[in-house]
Write a protein that holds these residues in place. Structure first.
Motif, PDB file in Angstrom:
ATOM      1  N   THR A 104       0.910  -1.143   0.031  1.00 29.08           N
ATOM      2  CA  THR A 104      -0.115  -0.036   0.037  1.00 29.08           C
ATOM      3  C   THR A 104       0.780   1.281   0.047  1.00 29.08           C
ATOM      4  N   GLN A 105       0.569   2.238  -0.741  1.00 30.19           N
ATOM      5  CA  GLN A 105       1.213   3.438  -0.543  1.00 30.19           C
ATOM      6  C   GLN A 105       0.469   4.364   0.254  1.00 30.19           C
ATOM      7  N   VAL A 106       1.390   4.939   1.308  1.00 30.68           N
ATOM      8  CA  VAL A 106       0.758   5.880   2.194  1.00 30.68           C
ATOM      9  C   VAL A 106       0.853   7.220   1.464  1.00 30.68           C
ATOM     10  N   LYS A 107      -0.202   7.949   1.334  1.00 34.96           N
ATOM     11  CA  LYS A 107      -0.167   9.092   0.658  1.00 34.96           C
ATOM     12  C   LYS A 107      -0.209  10.270   1.736  1.00 34.96           C
ATOM     13  N   TYR A 108       0.512  10.966   1.734  1.00 36.65           N
ATOM     14  CA  TYR A 108       0.603  12.112   2.553  1.00 36.65           C
ATOM     15  C   TYR A 108       0.302  13.319   1.971  1.00 36.65           C
ATOM     16  N   VAL A 109      -0.830  14.235   2.382  1.00 34.85           N
ATOM     17  CA  VAL A 109      -1.159  15.305   1.537  1.00 34.85           C
ATOM     18  C   VAL A 109      -1.126  16.330   2.543  1.00 34.85           C
ATOM     19  N   GLU A 110      -0.134  17.560   2.389  1.00 36.05           N
ATOM     20  CA  GLU A 110      -0.233  18.587   2.878  1.00 36.05           C
ATOM     21  C   GLU A 110      -1.063  19.729   2.317  1.00 36.05           C
ATOM     22  N   TRP A 111      -1.727  20.451   3.222  1.00 33.21           N
ATOM     23  CA  TRP A 111      -2.571  21.432   2.436  1.00 33.21           C
ATOM     24  C   TRP A 111      -1.715  22.641   2.255  1.00 33.21           C
ATOM     25  N   LEU A 112      -1.524  23.138   1.007  1.00 31.36           N
ATOM     26  CA  LEU A 112      -0.611  24.374   0.719  1.00 31.36           C
ATOM     27  C   LEU A 112      -1.514  25.493   0.369  1.00 31.36           C
ATOM     28  N   SER A 113      -1.221  26.631   0.659  1.00 29.03           N
ATOM     29  CA  SER A 113      -1.856  27.700   0.263  1.00 29.03           C
ATOM     30  C   SER A 113      -1.551  28.007  -0.828  1.00 29.03           C
ATOM     31  N   ALA A 114      -2.412  28.999  -1.618  1.00 29.23           N
ATOM     32  CA  ALA A 114      -1.907  29.543  -3.081  1.00 29.23           C
ATOM     33  C   ALA A 114      -0.625  30.154  -3.088  1.00 29.23           C
ATOM     34  N   GLU A 115      -0.382  30.900  -1.742  1.00 27.60           N
ATOM     35  CA  GLU A 115       0.963  31.575  -1.800  1.00 27.60           C
ATOM     36  C   GLU A 115       2.339  30.663  -1.721  1.00 27.60           C
ATOM     37  N   GLU A 116       1.811  29.365  -0.900  1.00 26.42           N
ATOM     38  CA  GLU A 116       2.976  28.634  -0.783  1.00 26.42           C
ATOM     39  C   GLU A 116       3.194  27.807  -2.239  1.00 26.42           C
ATOM     40  N   MET A 117       2.226  27.392  -2.941  1.00 31.61           N
ATOM     41  CA  MET A 117       2.335  27.022  -4.048  1.00 31.61           C
ATOM     42  C   MET A 117       3.007  27.847  -5.145  1.00 31.61           C
ATOM     43  N   HIS A 118       2.686  29.035  -5.184  1.00 31.74           N
ATOM     44  CA  HIS A 118       3.091  30.151  -5.942  1.00 31.74           C
ATOM     45  C   HIS A 118       4.886  30.383  -5.433  1.00 31.74           C
ATOM     46  N   ASP A 119       5.109  30.286  -4.476  1.00 33.95           N
ATOM     47  CA  ASP A 119       6.576  30.166  -4.081  1.00 33.95           C
ATOM     48  C   ASP A 119       7.422  29.195  -4.417  1.00 33.95           C
ATOM     49  N   ALA A 120       6.574  27.934  -4.321  1.00 28.70           N
ATOM     50  CA  ALA A 120       7.245  26.628  -4.626  1.00 28.70           C
ATOM     51  C   ALA A 120       7.628  26.809  -6.004  1.00 28.70           C
ATOM     52  N   SER A 121       6.867  27.085  -7.037  1.00 31.10           N
ATOM     53  CA  SER A 121       6.915  27.158  -8.302  1.00 31.10           C
ATOM     54  C   SER A 121       7.887  28.166  -8.625  1.00 31.10           C
ATOM     55  N   LYS A 122       7.927  29.314  -8.232  1.00 28.72           N
ATOM     56  CA  LYS A 122       8.976  30.372  -8.247  1.00 28.72           C
ATOM     57  C   LYS A 122      10.534  29.421  -7.996  1.00 28.72           C
ATOM     58  N   GLU A 123      10.405  29.063  -6.913  1.00 31.53           N
ATOM     59  CA  GLU A 123      11.745  28.243  -6.575  1.00 31.53           C
ATOM     60  C   GLU A 123      12.119  27.244  -7.545  1.00 31.53           C
ATOM     61  N   TRP A 124      11.167  26.420  -8.025  1.00 28.82           N
ATOM     62  CA  TRP A 124      11.404  25.447  -8.967  1.00 28.82           C
ATOM     63  C   TRP A 124      11.697  25.961 -10.220  1.00 28.82           C
ATOM     64  N   LEU A 125      11.481  27.060 -10.835  1.00 29.42           N
ATOM     65  CA  LEU A 125      11.813  27.638 -11.836  1.00 29.42           C
ATOM     66  C   LEU A 125      13.109  28.128 -11.972  1.00 29.42           C
ATOM     67  N   SER A 126      13.372  28.763 -10.687  1.00 30.52           N
ATOM     68  CA  SER A 126      14.966  29.287 -10.438  1.00 30.52           C
ATOM     69  C   SER A 126      15.817  28.106 -10.539  1.00 30.52           C
ATOM     70  N   GLU A 127      15.486  27.024  -9.963  1.00 30.10           N
ATOM     71  CA  GLU A 127      16.648  25.930  -9.908  1.00 30.10           C
ATOM     72  C   GLU A 127      16.694  25.339 -11.248  1.00 30.10           C
ATOM     73  N   LEU A 128      15.579  25.113 -11.792  1.00 24.97           N
ATOM     74  CA  LEU A 128      15.542  24.468 -13.202  1.00 24.97           C
ATOM     75  C   LEU A 128      16.308  25.397 -14.336  1.00 24.97           C
ATOM     76  N   ARG A 129      16.096  26.743 -14.138  1.00 27.97           N
ATOM     77  CA  ARG A 129      16.818  27.541 -15.037  1.00 27.97           C
ATOM     78  C   ARG A 129      18.254  27.630 -14.690  1.00 27.97           C
ATOM     79  N   PHE A 130      18.604  27.295 -13.457  1.00 31.12           N
ATOM     80  CA  PHE A 130      20.144  27.309 -13.177  1.00 31.12           C
ATOM     81  C   PHE A 130      20.800  25.905 -13.870  1.00 31.12           C
ATOM     82  N   ILE A 131      19.937  24.852 -13.731  1.00 24.11           N
ATOM     83  CA  ILE A 131      20.322  23.513 -14.218  1.00 24.11           C
ATOM     84  C   ILE A 131      20.637  23.783 -15.665  1.00 24.11           C
TER      85      ILE A 131
END
Length: 149
Positions: free
Chosen positions: A6-33
């Protein structure tokens, strides 16, 4: 006897701001790569003659192919994050769209996993490349020391 995984699925509730910040961080890291991919290609080009002399040409061509594959995957992830970021409006428009908001959250969760997996593979690729270059440089330095004697 069969074991059922069985796969345990942990889902954390993220606010829109947290998801936006995560997306910005991903873009920064991916562009650096993306920039690092260019550096790696230049590194391989710079050391081509030493790579051929060392007999590690097949290893290096595999690494070069892996860099190209990684670069393509990186570009796909950059585009996916950009599209995901553009859809953020669904979360902040003040209109209850449960289906769309749930789909957006699921997409964000999928991106977390995809980017995490990509970064693990990328770190391994980077380590392999640097090990090859390090060994080639050591062998070249050793050859120069022997030639001087």
């Amino acid at each position: 006897m069969k074991t059922i995984q069985t796969q345990v699925k942990y889902v954390e509730w993220l606010s829109a701001e947290e998801m936006h910040d995560a997306s910005k961080e991903w873009l920064s890291e991916l562009r650096f790569i993306k920039d690092e991919h260019l550096f790696f290609e230049d590194l391989i080009t710079t050391y081509t003659s030493l790579i051929i002399e060392s007999g590690k040409f097949s290893d290096t061509t595999e690494i070069a192919d892996a860099i190209n594959k990684s670069d393509k995957q990186n570009n796909l992830l950059i585009e996916a994050v950009k599209v995901h970021e553009n859809k953020l409006q669904i979360m902040v428009d003040g209109i209850d769209q449960l289906k769309e908001e749930k789909a957006y959250t699921k997409e964000h969760s999928d991106l977390i996993i995809a980017i995490s997996d990509f970064l693990k593979e990328y770190k391994s690729l980077k380590t392999q490349l640097f090990d090859i270059i390090k060994n080639i440089k050591k062998e070249d330095k050793f050859r120069h020391m022997i030639d001087k004697k």
